[in-house]
Write a protein that holds these residues in place. Structure first.
Motif, PDB file in Angstrom:
ATOM      1  N   ILE A 101       0.834  -1.203   0.000  1.00  0.00           N
ATOM      2  CA  ILE A 101       0.000   0.000   0.000  1.00  0.00           C
ATOM      3  C   ILE A 101       0.868   1.252   0.000  1.00  0.00           C
ATOM      4  N   GLU A 102       1.972   1.182   0.741  1.00  0.00           N
ATOM      5  CA  GLU A 102       2.862   2.343   0.838  1.00  0.00           C
ATOM      6  C   GLU A 102       3.955   2.319  -0.219  1.00  0.00           C
ATOM      7  N   GLY A 103       3.890   1.360  -1.142  1.00  0.00           N
ATOM      8  CA  GLY A 103       4.842   1.307  -2.242  1.00  0.00           C
ATOM      9  C   GLY A 103       6.238   0.880  -1.826  1.00  0.00           C
ATOM     10  N   ARG A 104       6.345   0.214  -0.678  1.00  0.00           N
ATOM     11  CA  ARG A 104       7.653  -0.258  -0.228  1.00  0.00           C
ATOM     12  C   ARG A 104       7.833  -1.722  -0.633  1.00  0.00           C
ATOM     13  N   PRO A 105       9.091  -2.212  -0.642  1.00  0.00           N
ATOM     14  CA  PRO A 105       9.291  -3.628  -0.991  1.00  0.00           C
ATOM     15  C   PRO A 105       8.670  -4.557   0.048  1.00  0.00           C
ATOM     16  N   LEU A 106       8.332  -5.766  -0.376  1.00  0.00           N
ATOM     17  CA  LEU A 106       7.687  -6.719   0.522  1.00  0.00           C
ATOM     18  C   LEU A 106       8.755  -7.458   1.321  1.00  0.00           C
ATOM     19  N   LEU A 107       8.961  -7.041   2.550  1.00  0.00           N
ATOM     20  CA  LEU A 107      10.082  -7.583   3.307  1.00  0.00           C
ATOM     21  C   LEU A 107       9.725  -8.761   4.204  1.00  0.00           C
ATOM     22  N   ALA A 108       8.451  -8.877   4.594  1.00  0.00           N
ATOM     23  CA  ALA A 108       8.081  -9.984   5.476  1.00  0.00           C
ATOM     24  C   ALA A 108       8.108 -11.287   4.683  1.00  0.00           C
ATOM     25  N   LYS A 109       8.699 -12.299   5.274  1.00  0.00           N
ATOM     26  CA  LYS A 109       8.860 -13.583   4.574  1.00  0.00           C
ATOM     27  C   LYS A 109       8.183 -14.698   5.353  1.00  0.00           C
ATOM     28  N   PHE A 110       7.247 -15.357   4.730  1.00  0.00           N
ATOM     29  CA  PHE A 110       6.575 -16.488   5.377  1.00  0.00           C
ATOM     30  C   PHE A 110       7.502 -17.698   5.341  1.00  0.00           C
ATOM     31  N   ASP A 111       7.573 -18.419   6.464  1.00  0.00           N
ATOM     32  CA  ASP A 111       8.483 -19.578   6.523  1.00  0.00           C
ATOM     33  C   ASP A 111       7.737 -20.911   6.394  1.00  0.00           C
ATOM     34  N   GLY A 112       6.422 -20.857   6.128  1.00  0.00           N
ATOM     35  CA  GLY A 112       5.659 -22.103   5.980  1.00  0.00           C
ATOM     36  C   GLY A 112       5.258 -22.732   7.301  1.00  0.00           C
ATOM     37  N   HIS A 113       5.307 -21.925   8.373  1.00  0.00           N
ATOM     38  CA  HIS A 113       5.053 -22.437   9.723  1.00  0.00           C
ATOM     39  C   HIS A 113       3.681 -23.106   9.858  1.00  0.00           C
ATOM     40  N   ALA A 114       3.682 -24.337  10.381  1.00  0.00           N
ATOM     41  CA  ALA A 114       2.446 -25.065  10.663  1.00  0.00           C
ATOM     42  C   ALA A 114       2.527 -25.626  12.066  1.00  0.00           C
ATOM     43  N   ASN A 115       1.387 -25.749  12.717  1.00  0.00           N
ATOM     44  CA  ASN A 115       1.337 -26.248  14.088  1.00  0.00           C
ATOM     45  C   ASN A 115       0.059 -27.063  14.215  1.00  0.00           C
ATOM     46  N   CYS A 116       0.191 -28.375  14.413  1.00  0.00           N
ATOM     47  CA  CYS A 116      -0.999 -29.230  14.380  1.00  0.00           C
ATOM     48  C   CYS A 116      -1.089 -30.133  15.591  1.00  0.00           C
ATOM     49  N   TYR A 117      -2.245 -30.093  16.239  1.00  0.00           N
ATOM     50  CA  TYR A 117      -2.544 -31.067  17.284  1.00  0.00           C
ATOM     51  C   TYR A 117      -3.015 -32.340  16.614  1.00  0.00           C
ATOM     52  N   ILE A 118      -2.573 -33.471  17.139  1.00  0.00           N
ATOM     53  CA  ILE A 118      -2.986 -34.749  16.575  1.00  0.00           C
ATOM     54  C   ILE A 118      -3.692 -35.538  17.666  1.00  0.00           C
ATOM     55  N   GLU A 119      -5.012 -35.692  17.537  1.00  0.00           N
ATOM     56  CA  GLU A 119      -5.762 -36.489  18.507  1.00  0.00           C
ATOM     57  C   GLU A 119      -5.407 -37.955  18.302  1.00  0.00           C
ATOM     58  N   THR A 120      -5.055 -38.639  19.383  1.00  0.00           N
ATOM     59  CA  THR A 120      -4.641 -40.035  19.225  1.00  0.00           C
ATOM     60  C   THR A 120      -5.569 -41.000  19.957  1.00  0.00           C
ATOM     61  N   GLY A 121      -6.656 -40.481  20.528  1.00  0.00           N
ATOM     62  CA  GLY A 121      -7.614 -41.345  21.217  1.00  0.00           C
ATOM     63  C   GLY A 121      -7.286 -41.493  22.701  1.00  0.00           C
ATOM     64  N   TYR A 122      -8.233 -42.015  23.485  1.00  0.00           N
ATOM     65  CA  TYR A 122      -8.082 -42.234  24.922  1.00  0.00           C
ATOM     66  C   TYR A 122      -7.660 -40.958  25.654  1.00  0.00           C
ATOM     67  N   GLY A 123      -8.163 -39.812  25.212  1.00  0.00           N
ATOM     68  CA  GLY A 123      -7.873 -38.563  25.904  1.00  0.00           C
ATOM     69  C   GLY A 123      -6.443 -38.084  25.776  1.00  0.00           C
ATOM     70  N   LYS A 124      -5.751 -38.556  24.755  1.00  0.00           N
ATOM     71  CA  LYS A 124      -4.373 -38.097  24.554  1.00  0.00           C
ATOM     72  C   LYS A 124      -4.215 -37.453  23.185  1.00  0.00           C
ATOM     73  N   GLY A 125      -3.096 -36.753  23.044  1.00  0.00           N
ATOM     74  CA  GLY A 125      -2.824 -36.122  21.762  1.00  0.00           C
ATOM     75  C   GLY A 125      -1.342 -35.907  21.575  1.00  0.00           C
ATOM     76  N   ALA A 126      -0.948 -35.684  20.319  1.00  0.00           N
ATOM     77  CA  ALA A 126       0.432 -35.334  20.004  1.00  0.00           C
ATOM     78  C   ALA A 126       0.410 -33.953  19.351  1.00  0.00           C
ATOM     79  N   LEU A 127       1.566 -33.358  19.198  1.00  0.00           N
ATOM     80  CA  LEU A 127       1.640 -32.017  18.614  1.00  0.00           C
ATOM     81  C   LEU A 127       2.853 -31.951  17.695  1.00  0.00           C
TER      82      LEU A 127
END
Lengths: 103, 412
Positions: free
Chosen positions: B318-344
């Motif tokens: 919007i301000e005509g400046r270069p795009l400096l922010a770089k996405f690193d592909g960050h993902a964060n996922c909870y994995i339900e594994t049953g019996y009230g437990k989970g992994a991350l």
């Protein structure tokens, strides 16, 4: 990483046998790489390898589906040419990196 | 007066609408968001519906609840984008102009892409759990299912929420055990990938988990078609797998609108710069969430982390400046594994999921690549966070960039 000489050409390979530098590739290298996996390459194989190299050079992400839509070979045909891992083997023989599924 | 137009009021689009309206001047910027549907689904909740843990009312709210005042919400199908002329055509012939466009139209399941899938067994012995209809139909079916071969199959990559099928088989295992019929159910996990997950360290942990639960994994299976008469999955290299009950992740594709606009790849995902999130084709078009072809998970957490980068880069544009922010592909996922437990798991373009603690190094409370009760509570609490904090674009105590702090570098 290991350096070996195949078909008179010195090439750098990853631990899994993929070329680290696509420019070290030529047809003879492809034939020799294929032999190590028990494949004998013919014209139909090379059409696929050329397509993969072009697409890779353009920075495209490769999938089996994409090759199947290329008009060169359908997915079934691709499996017949490179049974047991069509994209894995064809990428290896095409001298491009191992395909990664980015989950 | 300038215009920012957002296409899609799902997780990604809604977050952007909130972030932008909180910052941009009302007398300088008009913000408009378009979506064809009025209901916002908490999609991570779909997974729990087949097992009766959640029901429909637990996962739905009106989209309008989350669009802030000062953002115009239009309910309409989108015909196409005309990037050369900065115009978007809606279905009823309405035309919207924009200065900047954000595409957030997501991904959808396309069962019709696989021959024999949407056929006579569809929603009788074959179900998806990526739609509200599919997960509710499956809940009804499971209530009096007598057991047999349950097959979970992933049709094609990429697909939304890569860990969901693993969670599904784990929850199914626990569900049948609780019903006292685990011995009558044979569970098989079928994937086109070379293992339970793509990256080695997580694959090892998840494979061990599945083995422990007596769930069989069939890797490298690329589904061609379904034989309805003989209840078989058939791969392109003519391998066959029998099923009594098939749960499937259909082929995922971006919106058909992307195809009509000539802006998609072979699966209608939009070619996007994986760091700046700018479309490869047009400088004033940005893409966020599942709609983009960037090589990371199609998941809400990715959209959340990307929203911070996109916000910064849009401000720069919007301000005509270069795009400096770089996405690193960050993902964060909870994995339900049953019996009230989970992994991350927590990872990005370059770093595979590694063991450790999250978000506080050495403290946690969550354990990365560990199967714990506290991880499960993380997932339970997340629904509240999603509705009340995440969608509204409020600050979360987690950085957009992935950090190595708290992670242990290991190899298999």
């Amino acid at each position: 990483m290991t350096q070996i000489t195949i078909a008179g050409q010195s090439v750098d390979l990853t631990d899994e046998g993929y070329l680290t530098d696509a420019s070290q590739w030529n047809k003879e290298v492809a034939v020799e790489l294929a032999k190590t996996e028990g494949f004998e390459l013919g014209d139909d194989h090379f059409k696929v390898l050329d397509f993969l190299r072009d697409a890779h050079a353009k920075g495209e992400t490769l999938t089996i589906r994409k090759v199947g839509k290329s008009g060169i070979v359908d997915i079934k045909g691709l499996y017949k040419l490179f049974p047991g891992g069509p994209l894995k083997f064809s990428s290896k023989f095409a001298g491009i990196p191992k395909p990664t599924s980015c989950v | 007066m300038k215009d920012i137009l957002i296409l899609g009021a799902g997780t990604a689009g809604t977050m952007m609408a909130n972030k932008l309206r909180n910052t941009l001047e009302y007398d300088e910027w008009r913000i408009t968001i378009v979506d064809q549907y009025k209901t916002h689904y908490y999609q991570p909740g779909f997974l729990f519906i087949p097992f009766g843990i959640y029901n429909k009312q637990d996962v739905i709210k009106p989209k309008s609840n989350f669009i802030p005042p000062g953002v115009k919400l239009i309910y309409s199908e989108i015909d196409k984008i005309e990037g050369e002329n900065n115009k978007v055509y809606l279905q009823e012939g309405r035309v919207l102009n924009y200065d900047f466009l954000i595409i957030a139209t997501g991904t959808q399941t396309c069962p019709e892409e696989t021959p024999g899938l949407k056929d006579k067994l569809w929603y009788k012995d074959i179900f998806d759990f990526y739609t509200i209809e599919g997960s509710i139909a499956l809940q009804k079916h499971l209530k009096d299912w007598k057991g047999g071969k349950l097959v979970m199959c992933i049709s094609e990559l990429p697909y939304k929420c890569p860990v969901a099928p693993i969670e599904f088989v784990c929850l199914a295992e626990a569900y049948f055990a609780k019903k006292g019929m685990r011995d009558k159910v044979d569970i098989t996990y079928v994937t086109p990938m070379p293992g339970a997950f793509t990256k080695p360290v997580a694959t090892k942990m998840l494979s061990e988990l599945l083995t422990e639960k007596n769930i069989k994994v069939i890797p490298d299976f690329y589904l061609e078609k379904i034989d309805n008469d003989n209840k078989k999955l058939i791969s392109y290299d003519e391998l066959e797998i029998d099923f009594d009950l098939l749960t499937i992740v259909p082929v995922n594709m971006g919106s058909e609108m992307i195809e009509r606009s000539g802006m998609g790849d072979d699966l209608n995902f939009v070619p996007t710069n994986k760091h700046t999130l700018q479309s490869d084709q047009f400088e004033n078009i940005f893409v966020i969430g599942d709609a983009a072809n960037i090589p990371t998970s199609k998941a809400g957490s990715v959209a959340h982390f990307a929203s911070e980068i996109l916000f910064d880069n849009l401000m720069s544009a919007i301000e005509g400046r270069p795009l400096l922010a770089k996405f690193d592909g960050h993902a964060n996922c909870y994995i339900e594994t049953g019996y009230g437990k989970g992994a991350l798991i927590d990872f990005n373009y370059d770093t595979e999921p590694l063991p450790g603690t999250f978000p506080l190094p050495g403290i946690g409370p969550f354990g990365l690549l560990k199967n714990t009760k506290i991880n499960h509570y993380g997932k339970v609490i997340f629904r509240w966070i999603y509705w009340h904090i995440l969608l509204k674009g409020k600050e979360m105590p987690i950085e957009a960039d992935m950090t190595m702090a708290g992670k242990k570098r290991v190899t298999v």
